[in-house]
Scaffold this active site. Structure first.
Site, PDB file in Angstrom:
ATOM      1  N   GLY A   1       8.066  -2.547   4.151  1.00  0.00           N
ATOM      2  CA  GLY A   1       8.344  -1.145   3.838  1.00  0.00           C
ATOM      3  C   GLY A   1       7.456  -0.210   4.651  1.00  0.00           C
ATOM      4  O   GLY A   1       7.935   0.772   5.239  1.00  0.00           O
TER       5      GLY A   1
ATOM      6  N   CYS B   1      -2.048  -1.448  -4.460  1.00  0.00           N
ATOM      7  CA  CYS B   1      -1.238  -0.813  -5.508  1.00  0.00           C
ATOM      8  C   CYS B   1      -1.849  -1.216  -6.854  1.00  0.00           C
ATOM      9  O   CYS B   1      -1.188  -1.798  -7.697  1.00  0.00           O
ATOM     10  CB  CYS B   1       0.237  -1.210  -5.407  1.00  0.00           C
ATOM     11  SG  CYS B   1       0.554  -2.969  -5.388  1.00  0.00           S
TER      12      CYS B   1
ATOM     13  N   ALA C   1       4.635  -7.889   4.748  1.00  0.00           N
ATOM     14  CA  ALA C   1       5.920  -8.133   4.065  1.00  0.00           C
ATOM     15  C   ALA C   1       5.981  -7.429   2.706  1.00  0.00           C
ATOM     16  O   ALA C   1       4.952  -7.332   2.033  1.00  0.00           O
ATOM     17  CB  ALA C   1       6.109  -9.632   3.864  1.00  0.00           C
ATOM     18  N   PRO C   2       7.151  -6.926   2.334  1.00  0.00           N
ATOM     19  CA  PRO C   2       8.457  -7.063   2.994  1.00  0.00           C
ATOM     20  C   PRO C   2       8.714  -6.054   4.108  1.00  0.00           C
ATOM     21  O   PRO C   2       9.833  -5.998   4.616  1.00  0.00           O
ATOM     22  CB  PRO C   2       9.445  -6.858   1.849  1.00  0.00           C
ATOM     23  CG  PRO C   2       8.721  -5.945   0.905  1.00  0.00           C
ATOM     24  CD  PRO C   2       7.264  -6.299   1.000  1.00  0.00           C
TER      25      PRO C   2
ATOM     26  N   ASP D   1      -2.874  -3.316   3.687  1.00  0.00           N
ATOM     27  CA  ASP D   1      -2.208  -3.149   2.387  1.00  0.00           C
ATOM     28  C   ASP D   1      -2.394  -4.491   1.667  1.00  0.00           C
ATOM     29  O   ASP D   1      -1.514  -5.344   1.683  1.00  0.00           O
ATOM     30  CB  ASP D   1      -0.725  -2.831   2.621  1.00  0.00           C
ATOM     31  CG  ASP D   1       0.018  -2.525   1.338  1.00  0.00           C
ATOM     32  OD1 ASP D   1      -0.638  -2.211   0.329  1.00  0.00           O
ATOM     33  OD2 ASP D   1       1.259  -2.589   1.350  1.00  0.00           O
TER      34      ASP D   1
HETATM   35  C1  LIG Z   1       0.996  -5.575  -1.107  1.00  0.00           C
HETATM   36  S1  LIG Z   1       1.926  -6.728  -0.234  1.00  0.00           S
HETATM   37  C2  LIG Z   1       2.322  -5.828   1.224  1.00  0.00           C
HETATM   38  C3  LIG Z   1       3.466  -4.865   1.091  1.00  0.00           C
HETATM   39  C4  LIG Z   1       3.914  -4.317   2.449  1.00  0.00           C
HETATM   40  N1  LIG Z   1       2.814  -3.735   3.163  1.00  0.00           N
HETATM   41  C5  LIG Z   1       5.031  -3.299   2.319  1.00  0.00           C
HETATM   42  O1  LIG Z   1       4.746  -2.120   2.244  1.00  0.00           O
HETATM   43  O2  LIG Z   1       6.209  -3.703   2.277  1.00  0.00           O
HETATM   44  C6  LIG Z   1       0.700  -7.821   0.375  1.00  0.00           C
HETATM   45  C7  LIG Z   1       1.228  -8.853   1.338  1.00  0.00           C
HETATM   46  O3  LIG Z   1       0.097  -9.534   1.889  1.00  0.00           O
HETATM   47  C8  LIG Z   1       0.455 -10.873   2.127  1.00  0.00           C
HETATM   48  N2  LIG Z   1      -0.814 -11.616   2.266  1.00  0.00           N
HETATM   49  C9  LIG Z   1      -1.583 -12.137   1.296  1.00  0.00           C
HETATM   50  N3  LIG Z   1      -2.675 -12.714   1.815  1.00  0.00           N
HETATM   51  C10 LIG Z   1      -2.596 -12.541   3.154  1.00  0.00           C
HETATM   52  C11 LIG Z   1      -3.426 -12.919   4.229  1.00  0.00           C
HETATM   53  N4  LIG Z   1      -4.561 -13.592   4.019  1.00  0.00           N
HETATM   54  N5  LIG Z   1      -3.053 -12.597   5.488  1.00  0.00           N
HETATM   55  C12 LIG Z   1      -1.889 -11.912   5.712  1.00  0.00           C
HETATM   56  N6  LIG Z   1      -1.052 -11.547   4.703  1.00  0.00           N
HETATM   57  C13 LIG Z   1      -1.408 -11.848   3.457  1.00  0.00           C
HETATM   58  C14 LIG Z   1       1.292 -11.225   0.919  1.00  0.00           C
HETATM   59  O4  LIG Z   1       2.089 -12.360   1.174  1.00  0.00           O
HETATM   60  C15 LIG Z   1       2.092  -9.942   0.732  1.00  0.00           C
HETATM   61  O5  LIG Z   1       3.308 -10.026   1.412  1.00  0.00           O
END
Ligand SMILES: C[S@@+](CC[C@H](N)C(=O)[O-])C[C@H]1O[C@@H](n2cnc3c(N)ncnc32)[C@H](O)[C@@H]1O
Length: 444
Positions: A262, A377, A259-260, A324
């Site tokens: 992209g 990031c 999420a979100p 990510d």
């Molecule tokens: C850096 S953001 C990802 C951005 C996304 N890849 C994009 O490009 O739109 C990291 C995401 O990992 C999720 N997250 C955090 N811990 C997690 C876990 N243990 N398992 C799966 N998702 C997780 C967060 O809620 C967040 O939405």
């Protein structure tokens, strides 16, 4: 009196709402979440104005707080401090006549129970500030915390991480973020999109493989081709994730922290995949579907924790995994100026532990010959190079790299412009946020 940019929302209302946003950010809520919970959804002039004033105030947070500390005889109550801070930020922005900002801040104070008795105090502090500006501002700007708008520990961490470039990194993060879009190459070539922009009078430069920088920021809905899914808003450094994952038609791919969405959406633009988008946060996961719907793509969206695959994995190995991972987001401060203030020093180690757990849990899901691309990031090595060095040390079957450019891992420090035009010989964009990338191939 109207708000910035000629918008017709009354400035006193905008200041009052922005002060609420400031207070909640000061209490630990993110700026975007605070705006979302306080403002009616959908575009409106009030929304645009409060967003503008709130972002501007957070971008000057350290300076505003120092000014208040110098000019207020006693520390003001939280609501009063918040209103003072956003009014000071508006005075510093110089968009209105100073007396207008002062009058409107006083009107905003009078319109709310919590601040009404402080209206005289707010008037006095703001007028005192106007008498002392710019000497006071010049003096305070000598402080690193004010110049770089970040707490001391954050500046120290950046200095330790990048002894030669720390000032450049912190300075680049003070600049306004660039509006960069990703061209959906399933629908239109980058060259054709540039022609379309030129025909519509939009100045733009290609800054990456599919990345186009629009020189003048515009609301997302007004970006040519956005509503139809021809383009999406995405930083050029973030676009490297899907490109460097190396996908081909028919592959089984896991986007592990999606999420979100992209990068999920970008993956669907590059190949026809059996794609699973995994996300732990159910509310955020809804945005993956919205993003896919806009470009007319699909993926299997699962709300689950990447660290516990026994609960959701069907035991069929993946050809590619994009991790990510959640991180400090220290590479995207120009877009999110609240980040240095929301993080605590201990968060770096805590997030590094979560990243480690995700790497260990997801690596077994990758088939032999498959590739995992690790992305954060962040520009802190605990989340990047050190994390991956430790992982490779524990896993001899994890073969690092190469990434385009020849290196096994890449730390991109923010490059906020002015941007040179991109050409095909480049392995990375000319304008981007800060990211760390590592490619890990599974040899056995
Ligand atoms: C850096 S953001 C990802 C951005 C996304 N890849 C994009 O490009 O739109 C990291 C995401 O990992 C999720 N997250 C955090 N811990 C997690 C876990 N243990 N398992 C799966 N998702 C997780 C967060 O809620 C967040 O939405």
């Amino acid at each position: 009196m109207t708000a910035p940019g000629g918008l017709s929302a009354p400035l006193a209302d905008v200041l009052a709402l922005s002060a609420q946003v400031w207070a909640s950010v000061a209490a630990g809520q993110s700026l975007d979440r605070s705006l979302a919970t306080r403002l009616p959804s959908g575009p409106s002039q009030l929304r645009a104005a409060v967003q503008d004033v709130s972002y501007g105030a957070v971008r000057r947070r350290a300076l505003c707080e120092r000014v208040i500390a110098e000019l207020a005889a006693r520390p003001p109550a939280a609501d009063v401090r918040a209103l003072l801070a956003v009014a000071l930020a508006q005075l510093l922005a110089g968009r209105h006549a100073p007396h207008t900002v002062v009058d409107q801040a006083v009107a905003a104070a009078r319109s709310h129970h919590a601040t009404t008795r402080a209206a005289g105090f707010i008037n006095a502090v703001l007028r005192n500030f106007l008498r002392q500006q710019p000497a006071l501002v010049d003096r305070l700007q000598q402080l690193d915390e004010v110049r770089y708008n970040a707490p001391g520990w954050w500046i120290d961490a950046m200095r330790a991480a990048h002894p030669k470039q720390w000032r450049a990194v912190l300075e680049s993060q003070q600049r306004a973020p660039a509006l960069v879009v990703r061209v959906n190459r399933r629908r239109i070539t980058v060259d054709d999109y540039l022609v379309r922009l030129a025909a519509e009078g939009v100045a733009a430069t290609r800054v990456g493989q599919s990345a186009v920088w629009l020189h003048q920021p515009v609301p997302v809905a007004r970006i040519p081709g956005f509503a139809d899914g021809d383009v999406s808003v995405q930083d050029a450094g973030a676009q490297l994730a899907a490109e460097w994952l190396g996908v081909a038609d028919g592959m089984r791919v896991l986007d592990a922290c999606a999420a979100p969405g992209g990068k999920t959406a970008h993956l669907t633009e590059l190949a026809t995949l059996e794609l699973t988008a995994l996300e732990a946060d159910a509310e955020r996961a809804r945005r993956i579907q919205e993003n896919l719907d806009r470009i007319g793509a699909t993926a299997l969206i699962r709300v689950a924790d990447g660290r516990t695959p026994a609960k959701w994995w069907d035991r069929r190995p993946f050809d590619r995994i994009l991790l990510d991972a959640p991180c400090t987001a220290s590479g995207i401060v120009s877009r999110h100026p609240d980040i240095p203030w929301l993080r605590r020093e201990a968060d770096v180690a805590h997030l590094a532990t979560v990243q480690h757990e995700l790497l260990e849990a997801l690596w077994p899901l990758l088939g032999v010959g498959g590739r995992l691309l690790y992305v954060v990031c962040s520009v802190f090595p605990q989340e990047g190079s050190e994390q991956i060095a430790r992982f490779i040390g524990r896993h001899p079957e994890a073969v690092p790299g190469p990434l385009p450019g020849g290196m096994p891992v890449r730390q991109l420090l923010p490059a906020t412009g002015p941007a040179k035009a991109w050409d095909d010989l480049r392995s990375e964009p000319t304008l981007h946020d800060g990211f760390f990338y590592a490619r890990l191939d599974k040899s056995r």
